[in-house]
Design an enzyme around this catalytic site. Structure first.
Site, PDB file in Angstrom:
ATOM      1  N   CYS A  33      15.459  30.072  34.502  1.00  0.00           N
ATOM      2  CA  CYS A  33      15.150  31.243  35.326  1.00  0.00           C
ATOM      3  C   CYS A  33      16.409  31.823  35.964  1.00  0.00           C
ATOM      4  CB  CYS A  33      14.116  30.882  36.372  1.00  0.00           C
ATOM      5  SG  CYS A  33      12.514  30.456  35.631  1.00  0.00           S
TER       6      CYS A  33
ATOM      7  N   CYS B 191      14.996  27.236  38.257  1.00  0.00           N
ATOM      8  CA  CYS B 191      15.512  26.272  37.290  1.00  0.00           C
ATOM      9  C   CYS B 191      16.639  26.965  36.504  1.00  0.00           C
ATOM     10  CB  CYS B 191      14.393  25.806  36.359  1.00  0.00           C
ATOM     11  SG  CYS B 191      13.867  27.060  35.155  1.00  0.00           S
TER      12      CYS B 191
ATOM     13  N   HIS C 220       7.305  30.490  33.898  1.00  0.00           N
ATOM     14  CA  HIS C 220       7.659  30.399  35.310  1.00  0.00           C
ATOM     15  C   HIS C 220       7.607  31.796  35.919  1.00  0.00           C
ATOM     16  CE1 HIS C 220      10.321  26.546  34.719  1.00  0.00           C
ATOM     17  NE2 HIS C 220       9.118  26.421  34.186  1.00  0.00           N
TER      18      HIS C 220
ATOM     19  N   GLU D 103       9.597  33.219  38.036  1.00  0.00           N
ATOM     20  CA  GLU D 103      10.916  33.843  38.106  1.00  0.00           C
ATOM     21  C   GLU D 103      11.316  34.440  36.759  1.00  0.00           C
ATOM     22  OE1 GLU D 103      10.750  30.062  40.627  1.00  0.00           O
ATOM     23  OE2 GLU D 103      10.313  30.585  38.544  1.00  0.00           O
TER      24      GLU D 103
END
Length: 159
Positions: free
Chosen positions: A89, A86, A56, A58
């Site tokens: 993250c 999420c 991801h 992030e």
């Protein structure tokens, strides 16, 4: 607190990165890291299509920041992102001590749209960032991006 024009411009870049991710067959998420002086230090998009669902943007930002910024610089930085972090993250963000988070669409919005489209739910609970990282300064969602992000998500997730 209302988002500034600068915040909205940075979120617009995140939406561009989300579109780039979708165009490359990935999930539509994009994020940038901005320092206290307003310089973009790092940007990325989702890269999970090949099976590593930890890729991801992030999470990449948190790793980059831990390796390249002092704790003080991390705390003064802002992460802008097309979609709310999420739990993975959000935890990474908190562990490395990053500052403010600004997001375009929330996990709650995405979860609702997934139900609407009868798409499979995420394997991870759609928790708000502050549930995972209670000391985080968080702003979002930004209504200006709701329809654009919904369309990007729909292109990827609609059953």
């Amino acid at each position: 607190m209302a988002l500034s024009d600068d915040d909205l411009a940075r979120l617009s870049r995140c939406v561009e990165l989300a579109r780039e991710a979708l165009d490359n067959g990935d999930e539509p998420f994009g994020s940038i890291l901005v320092d206290a002086d307003g310089r973009t230090l790092f940007e990325d998009r989702n890269r999970v299509k090949d099976g590593d669902h930890t890729r991801h943007p992030e999470f990449a930002i948190a790793r980059w920041a831990a390796a390249n910024l002092t704790p003080v610089d991390r705390a003064r930085a802002t992460v802008y992102t097309s979609g709310e972090h999420c739990p993975m993250c959000a935890a990474a963000h908190a562990w490395v001590g990053l500052g403010r988070i600004v997001y375009a669409t929330s996990s709650a919005q995405l979860s609702g749209w997934l139900r609407e489209w009868e798409a499979p739910p995420s394997p991870v609970a759609p928790l708000p960032i502050t549930t995972v990282a209670p000391l985080a300064t968080v702003e979002g969602p930004a209504a200006e991006f709701t329809e654009t992000m919904k369309a990007l998500y729909e292109a990827k997730y609609r059953a």
